[in-house]
Design an enzyme around this catalytic site. Structure first.
Site, short mmCIF file in Angstrom:
data_model
loop_
_atom_site.label_atom_id
_atom_site.label_comp_id
_atom_site.label_asym_id
_atom_site.label_seq_id
_atom_site.Cartn_x
_atom_site.Cartn_y
_atom_site.Cartn_z
N ARG A 181 -79.58 -25.46 75.10
CA ARG A 181 -79.56 -24.99 76.55
C ARG A 181 -80.67 -23.56 76.40
O ARG A 181 -81.14 -23.36 77.55
CB ARG A 181 -78.10 -24.55 77.02
CG ARG A 181 -77.35 -25.70 77.60
CD ARG A 181 -76.09 -24.64 78.02
NE ARG A 181 -76.52 -23.70 78.95
CZ ARG A 181 -75.55 -22.66 78.85
NH1 ARG A 181 -74.27 -22.87 78.72
NH2 ARG A 181 -76.23 -21.42 79.72
N ARG A 217 -65.71 -15.40 85.29
CA ARG A 217 -67.02 -14.99 85.67
C ARG A 217 -67.16 -15.34 87.28
O ARG A 217 -67.81 -16.25 87.84
CB ARG A 217 -68.24 -15.90 84.68
CG ARG A 217 -68.24 -15.70 83.72
CD ARG A 217 -69.29 -16.35 82.95
NE ARG A 217 -70.54 -15.85 83.02
CZ ARG A 217 -71.64 -16.33 82.28
NH1 ARG A 217 -71.41 -17.36 81.38
NH2 ARG A 217 -72.74 -15.62 82.26
N VAL A 273 -67.94 -6.72 78.04
CA VAL A 273 -68.39 -7.49 79.41
C VAL A 273 -67.66 -8.71 79.94
O VAL A 273 -67.53 -8.75 80.97
CB VAL A 273 -69.97 -7.73 79.03
CG1 VAL A 273 -70.71 -8.36 80.21
CG2 VAL A 273 -70.45 -6.41 78.38
N LYS A 280 -85.08 -17.14 78.34
CA LYS A 280 -84.52 -17.90 79.28
C LYS A 280 -83.79 -17.13 80.38
O LYS A 280 -83.90 -17.54 81.56
CB LYS A 280 -83.31 -18.59 78.50
CG LYS A 280 -82.38 -19.37 79.63
CD LYS A 280 -81.27 -19.80 78.48
CE LYS A 280 -79.94 -19.05 78.36
NZ LYS A 280 -79.00 -18.72 79.57
N ASN A 281 -83.46 -15.87 80.19
CA ASN A 281 -82.57 -15.29 81.39
C ASN A 281 -83.74 -14.68 82.30
O ASN A 281 -83.45 -14.24 83.24
CB ASN A 281 -81.77 -14.21 80.75
CG ASN A 281 -80.40 -14.83 80.10
OD1 ASN A 281 -80.26 -16.12 80.36
ND2 ASN A 281 -79.56 -14.34 79.71
N ASP A 291 -74.62 -10.97 74.74
CA ASP A 291 -75.18 -12.28 74.04
C ASP A 291 -75.44 -12.37 72.58
O ASP A 291 -76.10 -13.42 71.95
CB ASP A 291 -76.48 -12.88 74.98
CG ASP A 291 -76.10 -13.06 76.14
OD1 ASP A 291 -74.76 -13.39 76.52
OD2 ASP A 291 -77.21 -13.29 77.11
N ASP A 320 -68.13 -12.62 93.29
CA ASP A 320 -67.73 -11.61 94.50
C ASP A 320 -68.96 -10.65 94.71
O ASP A 320 -68.95 -10.50 95.92
CB ASP A 320 -66.53 -10.98 94.25
CG ASP A 320 -66.25 -10.15 92.77
OD1 ASP A 320 -66.70 -10.90 91.91
OD2 ASP A 320 -65.96 -9.03 92.78
N CYS A 323 -71.52 -21.73 80.53
CA CYS A 323 -70.86 -21.30 79.64
C CYS A 323 -69.28 -21.02 80.11
O CYS A 323 -69.28 -20.20 80.84
CB CYS A 323 -71.46 -20.10 78.75
SG CYS A 323 -72.83 -20.57 77.84
C1 UD1 Z 1 -76.22 -12.75 82.62
C2 UD1 Z 1 -76.73 -13.65 81.47
C3 UD1 Z 1 -75.75 -13.90 80.37
C4 UD1 Z 1 -75.33 -12.46 80.23
C5 UD1 Z 1 -74.83 -11.80 81.00
C6 UD1 Z 1 -74.45 -10.33 80.57
C7 UD1 Z 1 -78.20 -15.11 82.85
C8 UD1 Z 1 -78.79 -16.41 83.10
N1 UD1 Z 1 -77.31 -14.85 82.02
O1 UD1 Z 1 -75.11 -13.38 82.95
O2 UD1 Z 1 -76.56 -14.47 79.22
O3 UD1 Z 1 -74.34 -12.86 78.87
O4 UD1 Z 1 -75.59 -11.68 82.18
O5 UD1 Z 1 -75.54 -9.58 80.15
O6 UD1 Z 1 -79.36 -14.06 83.05
N2 UD1 Z 1 -68.98 -10.05 87.40
C9 UD1 Z 1 -67.95 -10.12 88.43
N3 UD1 Z 1 -68.46 -10.49 89.60
C10 UD1 Z 1 -69.66 -10.95 89.90
C11 UD1 Z 1 -70.76 -11.15 88.91
C12 UD1 Z 1 -70.21 -10.71 87.69
O7 UD1 Z 1 -66.76 -9.68 88.25
O8 UD1 Z 1 -69.92 -11.30 91.30
C13 UD1 Z 1 -68.49 -10.00 85.95
C14 UD1 Z 1 -68.50 -11.04 85.11
O9 UD1 Z 1 -67.30 -11.76 85.22
C15 UD1 Z 1 -68.77 -10.36 83.85
C16 UD1 Z 1 -69.47 -9.45 84.15
O10 UD1 Z 1 -69.39 -9.03 85.41
O11 UD1 Z 1 -67.39 -10.06 83.35
C17 UD1 Z 1 -71.08 -9.61 83.75
O12 UD1 Z 1 -71.57 -10.53 84.37
P1 UD1 Z 1 -72.90 -10.67 84.95
O13 UD1 Z 1 -73.85 -9.31 84.36
O14 UD1 Z 1 -73.09 -10.93 86.29
O15 UD1 Z 1 -73.71 -12.03 84.14
P2 UD1 Z 1 -74.41 -12.92 84.49
O16 UD1 Z 1 -75.34 -12.78 85.68
O17 UD1 Z 1 -73.48 -14.34 84.73
#
Ligand code: UD1
Length: 411
Positions: free
Chosen positions: A392, A117, A322, A19-20, A300, A120, A112
């Protein structure tokens, strides 16, 4: 969803595509007007939502027998809010739309409910490539008549930010370096997909990714990697039910952290090319887990392990590093008799003798999977409310688990 009670899972099971990996791959298909065919696409809700979103942007999308075929380019720049709010990954269309249309407007994403999340880092990357970002009535607007390659340092190796910046940089003028990039296998798969369309990306899977901008991307046919989280969930389910399951279509290399923790907990894990057999004959030994970006233990898989360790012989400790708020499943596991205490980002799971079936609520996708595992370990029936969260990300999960000896009725 109704789980009749304890079951020992035995047999073979096939894992679907990731999925991811697929969600960013579908988003990146917007980078080219030519035909793209993605094979082995699972029939799960997140894929349906992002496909619908791409259709709304003007692309023709046909899904048949597990293959998704796209033709034509996007005409719109604003994905509809009703779809964006359903899935956080919809934000991933921002990079491709910015690169091809020069402007994009997206409402702040949903998905979720695990922490705030923020986005930035995505926006910081777009700005480094020359975009102007503004917030208009809850929508993020990015504009850039032209994107230019640059160095982008990520404060945290965010999966989504790495993907979004990689996609935007593909058609930029000049070379982009993403530093402290995420290392997840899904990033490598996305790079492979885009390279199959003519992108010039190297270093994916390492912490510096180099993207040399190209003028245009072309057609492709691509098969995404298997879903390591789906595989991991079935590995834990096999161990949790003292079962014996052969899980097919996996890349064992992607599951090293999960395998290590299962072995520490007294399960047996046998890796064979593209399948993994998991069984357990001894008591569950408590383990210490800290979630980390890849190749660390995946966040996850945290909830599923917590359900499993609730029947451990002693106390396990899980630290979630995370996401800041990813223990919603704890309250539900407590209803089933688990003994778990949390303080901040750490949970102490004191193993108990037995779980008992209860009425519980799936608060998010992986929490739902954890409750299914708990239901298969518990005495008496478990009812999982809001089990649509599970759909999902898990293709045919009820049929797959029933095929191994579970007795589950979908809602
Ligand atoms: C992706 C996965 C999700 C998984 C996560 C971490 C998909 C569709 N989803 O989510 O299943 O749990 O990776 O392995 O691939 N963060 C910031 N600023 C940002 C972006 C992220 O502070 O701009 C923080 C988030 O709040 C979180 C951490 O970074 O605490 C990890 O987020 P991120 O790696 O971006 O996860 P996703 O891409 O949302």
């Amino acid at each position: 969803m109704l789980i009749a009670g304890k079951a020992r899972l035995v047999g073979e099971i096939e894992v679907s595509s990731s999925k991811n990996a697929i969600l960013p791959i579908l988003a990146s298909s917007l980078l080219s007007d030519e035909n793209k065919t993605i094979l082995n696409v699972p029939d799960i809700r997140d894929v349906t939502v992002i496909t619908e979103l791409i259709r709304h942007l003007g692309v023709k999308a046909d899904y048949k027998d597990g293959s998704l075929h796209f033709s034509g380019g996007a005409t719109g720049q604003t994905p509809p809010y009703e779809l964006v709010r359903l899935i956080r990954a919809s934000f991933l269309v921002m990079g491709p739309l910015l690169a091809t249309k020069g402007a994009v407007r997206v409402s702040l994403p949903g998905g979720c409910a695990i922490g705030t999340r923020p986005i930035d880092l995505h926006l910081k990357g777009f700005e480094a490539l020359g975009a102007r970002i503004s917030l208009t009535r809850g929508d993020v607007v990015a504009k850039a008549p032209r994107l230019y390659g640059n160095h982008v340092y990520l404060d945290f190796p965010s999966v989504g930010a790495t993907e979004n910046i990689m996609m935007a940089a593909t058609l930029a003028e000049g070379t982009t370096y993403i530093e402290n990039a995420a290392l997840e296998p899904e990033i490598v798969d996305l790079a492979n997909f885009m390279n199959s369309m003519g992108a010039r990306i190297t270093g994916a899977g390492s912490n510096v990714i180099k993207i040399e901008g190209v003028k245009k991307l072309h057609s492709t046919v691509y098969t995404p990697i298997p879903d390591r989280i789906e595989a991991g969930t079935y590995m834990v389910a096999a161990a949790a039910t003292a079962g014996d399951v052969l899980i097919k279509n996996v890349i064992p290399e992607h599951l090293k952290a999960v395998t290590a923790k299962l072995l520490e907990s007294n399960a047996v894990v046998e890796e064979q090319d593209d399948h993994i057999r998991v069984y357990r004959q001894q008591d569950i030994k408590p383990v210490y887990i800290k979630t980390l970006p890849y190749p660390g233990f995946p966040t996850d898989m945290q909830a599923q392990f917590m359900a499993y360790l609730s029947l451990g012989r002693g106390s396990s400790v899980i630290t979630e590093s995370v996401f800041e708020n990813r223990f919603m499943h704890v309250a539900e596991l407590l209803r089933m008799g688990a003994k778990i205490k949390t303080e901040g980002r750490t949970a102490v799971i004191k193993g108990c003798r037995e779980l008992t079936g209860a009425r519980v609520r799936a608060t998010d996708l992986r929490a739902g999977a954890a409750l299914m595992i708990a239901g298969l370990m518990a005495r008496g029936p478990t009812i999982i409310m809001n089990s649509e969260h599970i759909d999902r990300g898990y293709e045919n999960i009820v049929a797959k688990l029933n095929g191994l000896g579970a007795n589950i009725q979908p809602s």
